[in-house]
Design a protein around this motif. Structure first.
Motif, short mmCIF file in Angstrom:
data_model
loop_
_atom_site.label_atom_id
_atom_site.label_comp_id
_atom_site.label_asym_id
_atom_site.label_seq_id
_atom_site.Cartn_x
_atom_site.Cartn_y
_atom_site.Cartn_z
N GLY A 1 0.82 -1.20 0.00
CA GLY A 1 0.00 0.00 0.00
C GLY A 1 0.85 1.25 0.00
O GLY A 1 2.09 1.20 -0.15
N ALA A 2 0.22 2.39 0.19
CA ALA A 2 0.96 3.66 0.17
C ALA A 2 1.99 3.73 1.28
O ALA A 2 3.11 4.21 1.07
N SER A 3 1.66 3.25 2.49
CA SER A 3 2.60 3.38 3.60
C SER A 3 3.84 2.51 3.39
O SER A 3 4.98 2.96 3.59
N GLY A 4 3.64 1.25 2.99
CA GLY A 4 4.78 0.37 2.79
C GLY A 4 5.70 0.85 1.68
O GLY A 4 6.93 0.85 1.84
N TRP A 5 5.13 1.28 0.57
CA TRP A 5 5.96 1.69 -0.56
C TRP A 5 6.53 3.09 -0.37
O TRP A 5 7.61 3.40 -0.89
N LEU A 6 5.86 3.97 0.39
CA LEU A 6 6.50 5.23 0.78
C LEU A 6 7.74 4.95 1.62
O LEU A 6 8.80 5.54 1.40
N ALA A 7 7.60 4.04 2.59
CA ALA A 7 8.75 3.69 3.43
C ALA A 7 9.87 3.09 2.59
O ALA A 7 11.06 3.41 2.79
N ALA A 8 9.54 2.21 1.64
CA ALA A 8 10.57 1.59 0.80
C ALA A 8 11.34 2.63 0.01
O ALA A 8 12.56 2.55 -0.14
N ASN A 9 10.63 3.63 -0.53
CA ASN A 9 11.30 4.69 -1.29
C ASN A 9 12.14 5.59 -0.40
O ASN A 9 13.26 5.96 -0.77
N HIS A 10 11.62 5.96 0.75
CA HIS A 10 12.40 6.80 1.67
C HIS A 10 13.67 6.10 2.10
O HIS A 10 14.77 6.68 2.08
N LEU A 11 13.57 4.84 2.51
CA LEU A 11 14.76 4.10 2.94
C LEU A 11 15.69 3.83 1.77
O LEU A 11 16.92 3.93 1.90
N GLY A 12 15.12 3.47 0.63
CA GLY A 12 15.96 3.23 -0.54
C GLY A 12 16.77 4.44 -0.93
O GLY A 12 17.96 4.35 -1.23
N LEU A 13 16.14 5.60 -0.92
CA LEU A 13 16.83 6.84 -1.25
C LEU A 13 17.93 7.16 -0.24
O LEU A 13 19.05 7.51 -0.62
N ALA A 14 17.61 7.03 1.05
CA ALA A 14 18.57 7.39 2.09
C ALA A 14 19.76 6.44 2.14
O ALA A 14 20.90 6.86 2.39
N LEU A 15 19.53 5.15 1.90
CA LEU A 15 20.58 4.16 2.07
C LEU A 15 21.35 3.86 0.80
O LEU A 15 22.40 3.23 0.85
N ALA B 1 10.40 2.05 -6.36
CA ALA B 1 11.26 1.46 -5.33
C ALA B 1 12.05 0.28 -5.88
O ALA B 1 13.24 0.10 -5.55
N ILE B 2 11.43 -0.52 -6.71
CA ILE B 2 12.10 -1.69 -7.27
C ILE B 2 13.14 -1.28 -8.30
O ILE B 2 14.28 -1.74 -8.29
N GLU B 3 12.75 -0.38 -9.22
CA GLU B 3 13.63 -0.02 -10.32
C GLU B 3 14.78 0.90 -9.88
O GLU B 3 15.91 0.75 -10.35
N CYS B 4 14.48 1.86 -9.00
CA CYS B 4 15.50 2.87 -8.64
C CYS B 4 16.34 2.48 -7.42
O CYS B 4 17.50 2.87 -7.31
N PHE B 5 15.75 1.71 -6.50
CA PHE B 5 16.43 1.45 -5.24
C PHE B 5 16.63 -0.04 -4.96
O PHE B 5 17.10 -0.40 -3.87
N GLY B 6 16.30 -0.89 -5.92
CA GLY B 6 16.58 -2.31 -5.78
C GLY B 6 15.81 -3.01 -4.68
O GLY B 6 16.29 -4.03 -4.14
N VAL B 7 14.64 -2.52 -4.33
CA VAL B 7 13.85 -3.16 -3.28
C VAL B 7 13.32 -4.50 -3.79
O VAL B 7 12.79 -4.59 -4.90
N GLU B 8 13.48 -5.53 -2.99
CA GLU B 8 12.94 -6.85 -3.33
C GLU B 8 11.47 -6.91 -2.92
O GLU B 8 11.11 -6.50 -1.81
N HIS B 9 10.63 -7.43 -3.81
CA HIS B 9 9.19 -7.51 -3.56
C HIS B 9 8.78 -8.97 -3.48
O HIS B 9 8.98 -9.73 -4.43
N ILE B 10 8.21 -9.36 -2.34
CA ILE B 10 7.75 -10.73 -2.14
C ILE B 10 6.25 -10.70 -1.85
O ILE B 10 5.80 -9.98 -0.95
N GLN B 11 5.49 -11.46 -2.61
CA GLN B 11 4.08 -11.64 -2.32
C GLN B 11 3.89 -13.00 -1.67
O GLN B 11 4.08 -14.05 -2.31
N ASP B 12 3.55 -12.98 -0.40
CA ASP B 12 3.45 -14.22 0.36
C ASP B 12 2.60 -13.94 1.60
O ASP B 12 2.39 -12.78 1.99
N HIS B 13 2.13 -15.01 2.21
CA HIS B 13 1.30 -14.88 3.41
C HIS B 13 2.17 -15.01 4.66
O HIS B 13 2.96 -15.95 4.78
N LEU B 14 2.01 -14.06 5.57
CA LEU B 14 2.73 -14.12 6.84
C LEU B 14 1.95 -15.03 7.78
O LEU B 14 0.79 -14.77 8.12
N LEU B 15 2.60 -16.11 8.23
CA LEU B 15 1.94 -17.08 9.10
C LEU B 15 2.24 -16.84 10.57
O LEU B 15 1.38 -17.04 11.43
#
Length: 537
Positions: A12-26, A178-192
């Protein structure tokens, strides 16, 4: 132990905003740190508000997202204001009362005209509202103007602005970046399962951290940290740091770590929303602002995108039943009813976590808390907190305690500032046509949202708000926001006496505002026409 892997749980917006902020900073400072976002393929984006504030422009530009892509990909429109309709008592014979909370500062040419406007109001010499008298932007909003021209630089305009957009499409745009510019790995899976314990020492394997931990029964609550995530397809995955962006589910901070949720139901009474979407005619007027229309037990948001409108009726169910809310929303929409079954009912748990960072985990977005959609505070606080985290992200476990304390103190301060500002809308209203408005105003007058807000209101009876009334850079609503709200809602301040020189200076400033209105009326394009040209160009 070095922090070299980050897991973000939830998209969602919160997760991907965080991914971009961290990707940019790191990306520059810590290129070896990996970021993995894990989201369930079955959880849809909530997206009830779809509105932002101007701070989002700075973030999107820093991420490297082209502004034109936002409009072409996210069905976006401009937002220059929130127009508050019928939040005040309507004079006999009038159709409505209204004022704008604009994004441009009032008195834009250097001299604060608040006392001059109040003096004219007291003498019956000022027929215009605060927003209309002291800002050219109010005219641009009512004239359905875009805040910029096609020649304007990206993220720049003649007026300050934010956006409305399709929340699901916005999250998708952030994901791709986030994926293209900052190399964030995206996993679609269920958290058990979320595995917890006390992190003591660790050594790194090829794709996980092998961690020595004490049994859960021996750890103290404050020392409890996340050790691993158990996924349906991916098995056990260990990371050094975790972000909880799991929304209202609160899977990490609240459920796994046991962080307490602080209810604010006694201060903020809105607890239900009925939401829908209706199509927009291709050539219908496109307001460059959010409409917030008060009703007998709450308010209705109306957000216009180029192809549709997002509409939601917010209410307190102690004063309005669900059936009454449905009938009221149908009356508001009139002939623009959605098809049967397209009203979605939301229960809003109003409040926030007792702390926002614990151990090696930070909550963002709805997992951190929620108030109500008024003033678009959800994305605002998410963007604020994600940026704050990224600017001072821990490099090793030794820095966790000091950064945790700092983050909790700052974000807690920001939350209280938002609570104050949202509650003030209801406290200032002079509506007395229903029990809700009478009871809520009486309650907030007796029990203000905070002692600081009570002190400021006492001060502002004698002095207009000033920047030195705000003690922290982390207050997300400042003096300009309060000026529009206070005087749009009819708050009474004793105006300062002005000498002839000050009056002449004020008249000269008002003349500049009048010229700016006329100039911008000719320069700025129609809102819908601008977006159409931008998308086609």
């Amino acid at each position: 132990m070095s922090i070299l892997s980050i897991a973000i749980v939830g998209g969602g917006a919160s997760g991907w905003l965080a991914a971009n902020h961290l990707g940019l900073a790191l990306k520059g400072s810590s290129p070896k740190v990996s970021i993995t976002l894990i989201e369930s393929p079955d959880v849809p984006t909530i997206g009830v508000g779809e509105g932002t504030v101007p701070m989002i422009r700075k973030s999107l530009q820093a991420f490297g997202i082209e502004e034109t892509a936002l409009f072409r990909r996210c069905d976006a429109s401009f937002k220059q204001s929130i127009k508050f309709i019928n939040w005040r008592h309507r004079a006999p014979g009038s159709e409505m009362s209204a004022f704008h909370h604009l994004f441009d500062p009032p008195s834009p040419f250097g001299v604060d005209l608040s006392d001059f406007w109040l003096d004219g109001l007291a003498k019956g010499e000022n027929p215009m509202g605060f927003d209309e008298a002291l800002s050219p932007q109010r005219y641009s909003c009512e004239a359905q103007k875009a805040p910029k021209t096609l020649a304007s630089a990206p993220y720049q305009g003649a007026h300050a602005y934010a956006y409305h957009f399709d929340a699901a499409k916005f999250a998708e745009l952030l994901r791709e970046n986030a994926i293209e510019c900052f190399g964030v790995e995206h996993i679609q899976d269920h958290l058990l399962e979320v595995e917890t314990g006390r992190l003591e020492t660790g050594r790194r394997g090829t794709d996980s951290v092998e961690t020595d931990m004490l049994t859960e029964g021996n750890e103290s609550k404050n020392d409890k940290k996340i050790v691993a995530l158990h996924l349906r397809e991916g098995g056990r995955r260990c990371f050094d740091f975790y972000l909880d962006c799991s929304g209202f589910s609160g899977l990490l901070m609240e459920k796994a770590l046991g962080v307490e949720f602080i209810s604010l139901a006694d201060k903020l009474w809105m607890n239900k929303a009925l939401v829908t979407q209706v199509a927009s005619a291709p050539n219908a007027p496109l307001p460059p602002y959010t409409q917030a229309s008060a009703h007998q037990a709450g308010w209705i948001w109306d957000i216009a995108l180029p192809k549709r409108r997002g509409v939601g009726l917010v209410y307190c169910d102690r004063y309005l039943s669900d059936d009454e809310a449905r009938r009221k929303l149908k009356r508001y929409l009139g002939d623009e009813l959605p098809s049967a079954g397209e009203f979605r009912s939301l229960t809003m748990r109003v409040g926030h976590l007792q702390k926002f960072w614990q151990g090696n985990c930070v909550a963002l977005g709805l997992a951190q808390g929620f108030l109500e959609p008024l003033e678009a505070t959800s994305i605002l606080l998410t963007d604020f907190a994600a940026s704050l985290l990224a600017r001072k992200f821990p490099t090793d476990s030794e820095t966790l305690p000091v950064l945790e304390a700092r983050f909790n103190r700052i974000v807690g301060h920001a939350w209280q500032a938002v609570i104050d500002f949202v509650a003030l809308h209801y406290q200032l209203s002079d509506r007395s046509d229903s029990a809700f408005w009478r009871d809520y105003r009486t309650h907030l007058s007796a029990q203000p949202a905070s002692e600081e807000l009570a002190r400021r209101l006492a001060l502002w009876q004698h002095f207009t708000p000033h920047p030195d009334d705000f003690f922290s850079q982390f207050e997300v609503f400042g003096v300009d926001n309060y000026l529009y709200l206070l005087y749009g809602m009819g708050f009474s301040t004793q105006p300062k006496a002005l000498d002839d020189a000050a009056r002449q200076q004020a008249w000269a400033q008002l003349d500049k505002i009048a010229h700016a209105k006329a100039f911008l009326a000719q320069k700025l394009p129609d809102h819908r026409a601008f977006i159409r040209a931008l998308i086609q160009g």
